[in-house]
Scaffold this motif. Structure first.
Motif, short mmCIF file in Angstrom:
data_model
loop_
_atom_site.label_atom_id
_atom_site.label_comp_id
_atom_site.label_asym_id
_atom_site.label_seq_id
_atom_site.Cartn_x
_atom_site.Cartn_y
_atom_site.Cartn_z
N LEU A 150 61.99 -26.29 -4.35
CA LEU A 150 60.89 -26.61 -5.26
C LEU A 150 60.66 -25.45 -6.22
N PRO A 151 60.20 -25.74 -7.43
CA PRO A 151 59.87 -24.66 -8.37
C PRO A 151 58.50 -24.05 -8.08
N VAL A 152 58.39 -22.77 -8.27
CA VAL A 152 57.12 -22.02 -8.32
C VAL A 152 56.37 -21.96 -6.99
N LEU A 158 55.18 -17.84 -0.24
CA LEU A 158 55.83 -16.73 0.45
C LEU A 158 55.16 -15.41 0.14
N ALA A 159 54.73 -15.23 -1.09
CA ALA A 159 54.03 -13.99 -1.44
C ALA A 159 52.77 -13.83 -0.59
N ARG A 160 52.03 -14.91 -0.41
CA ARG A 160 50.84 -14.84 0.44
C ARG A 160 51.22 -14.54 1.88
N MET A 161 52.29 -15.17 2.36
CA MET A 161 52.73 -14.95 3.74
C MET A 161 53.15 -13.50 3.96
N LEU A 162 53.90 -12.93 3.02
CA LEU A 162 54.33 -11.54 3.15
C LEU A 162 53.13 -10.60 3.17
N ARG A 163 52.18 -10.82 2.26
CA ARG A 163 51.02 -9.93 2.18
C ARG A 163 50.14 -10.03 3.42
N SER A 164 50.14 -11.19 4.06
CA SER A 164 49.30 -11.37 5.25
C SER A 164 49.99 -10.95 6.54
N GLY A 165 51.19 -10.41 6.44
CA GLY A 165 51.89 -9.94 7.63
C GLY A 165 52.62 -11.01 8.39
N TYR A 180 58.72 -4.36 3.29
CA TYR A 180 59.30 -5.46 2.52
C TYR A 180 58.23 -6.18 1.70
N ALA A 181 57.04 -6.32 2.27
CA ALA A 181 55.96 -6.98 1.54
C ALA A 181 55.55 -6.17 0.32
N ALA A 182 55.62 -4.85 0.41
CA ALA A 182 55.25 -4.02 -0.73
C ALA A 182 56.19 -4.26 -1.90
N ARG A 183 57.45 -4.58 -1.63
CA ARG A 183 58.42 -4.84 -2.70
C ARG A 183 58.33 -6.28 -3.20
N LEU A 184 58.15 -7.23 -2.29
CA LEU A 184 58.30 -8.64 -2.65
C LEU A 184 57.02 -9.45 -2.51
N GLY A 185 55.88 -8.81 -2.36
CA GLY A 185 54.64 -9.53 -2.12
C GLY A 185 53.99 -10.12 -3.34
N ARG A 186 54.75 -10.35 -4.40
CA ARG A 186 54.26 -11.02 -5.61
C ARG A 186 55.20 -12.16 -5.95
N ALA A 187 54.66 -13.23 -6.47
CA ALA A 187 55.48 -14.41 -6.75
C ALA A 187 56.64 -14.07 -7.69
N GLY A 188 56.37 -13.25 -8.71
CA GLY A 188 57.43 -12.91 -9.66
C GLY A 188 58.58 -12.16 -9.03
N ALA A 189 58.27 -11.32 -8.05
CA ALA A 189 59.32 -10.56 -7.38
C ALA A 189 60.16 -11.42 -6.46
N ARG A 191 61.20 -14.56 -7.15
CA ARG A 191 62.00 -15.56 -7.85
C ARG A 191 63.50 -15.34 -7.60
N GLY A 192 63.97 -14.10 -7.78
CA GLY A 192 65.38 -13.82 -7.58
C GLY A 192 65.85 -14.07 -6.15
N PRO A 193 65.16 -13.52 -5.13
CA PRO A 193 65.57 -13.80 -3.76
C PRO A 193 65.62 -15.28 -3.42
N LEU A 194 64.66 -16.06 -3.91
CA LEU A 194 64.69 -17.49 -3.62
C LEU A 194 65.78 -18.21 -4.39
N HIS A 195 66.21 -17.66 -5.51
CA HIS A 195 67.32 -18.26 -6.25
C HIS A 195 68.63 -18.21 -5.45
N TRP A 196 68.76 -17.27 -4.50
CA TRP A 196 69.93 -17.29 -3.62
C TRP A 196 70.01 -18.63 -2.89
N TYR A 197 68.88 -19.11 -2.37
CA TYR A 197 68.84 -20.38 -1.66
C TYR A 197 69.07 -21.55 -2.62
#
Length: 279
Positions: A150-152, A158-165, A180-189, A191-197
Motif C-alpha cells: 500500500l502507498p503511504v 511503521l514509524a509510529r511502531m518504531l517510535r513506540s518501541g 534503529y528507531a532514531a534513524r527510521l522513526g519518520r515516515a519519510g525515512a 520510504r526507501g526500506p519499504l520499497h525493497w518489499y
C-alpha cells in the motif's frame, strides 16, 4: 572508508579491523543499519579480519532514490559490487541477515567470482522462500509484505511502531530498537526500506523485477533460528536444494535477530568458512 558512491548515490560504510586482513562484507536487513553488526565485527577483527559494513540503499541518507524500481535486487547487488570495487577488494567473504541475506544470496549467484564464501543468517534462498509461500505457512508469517504494498500508510504506521518501541516485542534488544528507531522513526525515512518489499513483489515489464535468484555454487553456510517468527522451517530446510557448492545448515535455538542476539554463533560460522577457504 567512510563512504562509497554509485550512480550519484552516497552510501555510509563502517570499515574497520585489520587493513591487510581478509575482507568480510556484512549486509544488514530491515529495519537495521550497519550498526547491526556491532557485536559481530570486533570478534572478527580479533581474528585478523577486515570488515566492511555498508548502510544500504534506502537507509543511507545519501542513497534514498524515490522510485520503487530503484530497489530491484539487481540494483542492490550492484551496490555491493561497487563497494568491493571502491575498497579494491577482488573477493570477499559475504555475510547477510534478513534482507541483507537476500542480497547476499543474489550476489553469490550472480557474481561467484567476487564471493569467497557465503554465510546467510535467517533468510532462506529466495527460491525456497517462494516455494514455502505456496506450499507451507510462509504466507501467514509474511503477511506484512502484502500490507507494505500500500502507498503511504505503511510508512506512517511503521514509524509510529518504531517510535513506540514495537521492535522490542519481536525480541530485539532495547538498545538496538532505540537506535534503529532514531534513524527510521519518520515516515519519510521508511520510504526507501519499504520499497525493497515493493520491488520484490512487482516484476517489471523487462523481466528484471521480483526476486528470481539462481543456484549458488560458492561455499555456503545458512544459519536459522528455530524460533524465528518471520521465516519458517519449510523454506529453511528447502534451501539446500538451491546450493551446489559445499553447504552447511546450522540451526540455533534463537529467534530472528541473530547479529544482535547470537554474535558468538555467527562469528563461529563465519570463521569456519574463512578457514575452509584458506589453502
Amino acid at each position: 572508508m567512510d563512504t562509497f558512491t554509485r550512480d550519484g548515490l552516497t552510501f555510509e560504510v563502517l570499515d574497520a579491523g585489520a587493513g591487510d586482513g581478509e575482507v568480510v562484507v556484512l549486509l544488514h536487513g530491515f529495519p537495521q543499519d550497519a550498526t547491526a553488526w556491532d557485536r559481530v565485527s570486533p570478534l572478527l577483527h580479533a581474528a585478523g579480519l577486515r570488515t566492511l559494513a555498508p548502510t544500504q540503499r534506502g537507509y543511507s541518507p545519501g542513497a534514498r532514490p524515490r522510485r520503487v524500481t530503484a530497489y530491484r535486487i539487481s540494483e542492490l547487488v550492484a551496490d555491493v559490487v561497487a563497494l568491493l570495487d571502491a575498497a579494491g577488494v577482488e573477493r570477499a567473504h559475504v555475510v547477510g541477515h534478513d534482507w541483507g541475506g537476500g542480497v547476499a544470496w543474489a550476489l553469490a549467484a550472480a557474481h561467484p567470482d567476487r564471493v569467497a564464501s557465503l554465510v546467510v543468517l535467517s533468510t532462506p534462498h529466495p527460491s525456497a522462500l517462494a516455494w514455502a509461500f505456496r506450499h507451507a505457512d510462509q504466507g501467514r508469517r509474511s503477511w506484512y509484505m502484502l500490507a507494505f504494498q500500500l502507498p503511504v500508510l505503511p510508512e506512517r504506521g511503521l514509524a509510529r511502531m518504531l517510535r513506540s518501541g514495537g521492535l522490542r516485542r519481536t525480541g530485539l534488544p532495547d538498545q538496538d530498537a532505540r537506535r534503529y528507531a532514531a534513524r527510521l522513526g519518520r515516515a519519510g525515512a521508511l520510504r526507501g526500506p519499504l520499497h525493497w518489499y515493493r520491488a520484490a513483489l512487482r516484476p517489471a515489464r523487462d523481466g528484471r523485477g521480483g526476486l528470481r535468484v539462481g543456484p549458488v555454487a560458492v561455499p555456503t553456510t545458512y544459519v536459522w533460528g528455530t524460533r524465528d517468527p518471520f521465516l519458517g522451517r519449510a523454506a529453511a530446510e528447502r534451501t539446500a536444494r538451491h546450493v551446489r557448492g559445499d553447504y552447511r545448515f546450522v540451526e540455533v535455538d534463537a529467534g530472528h535477530w541473530l547479529p544482535e542476539r547470537q554474535a558468538d554463533a555467527v562469528v563461529r560460522e563465519v570463521l569456519a568458512r574463512v578457514r575452509d577457504c584458506r589453502p
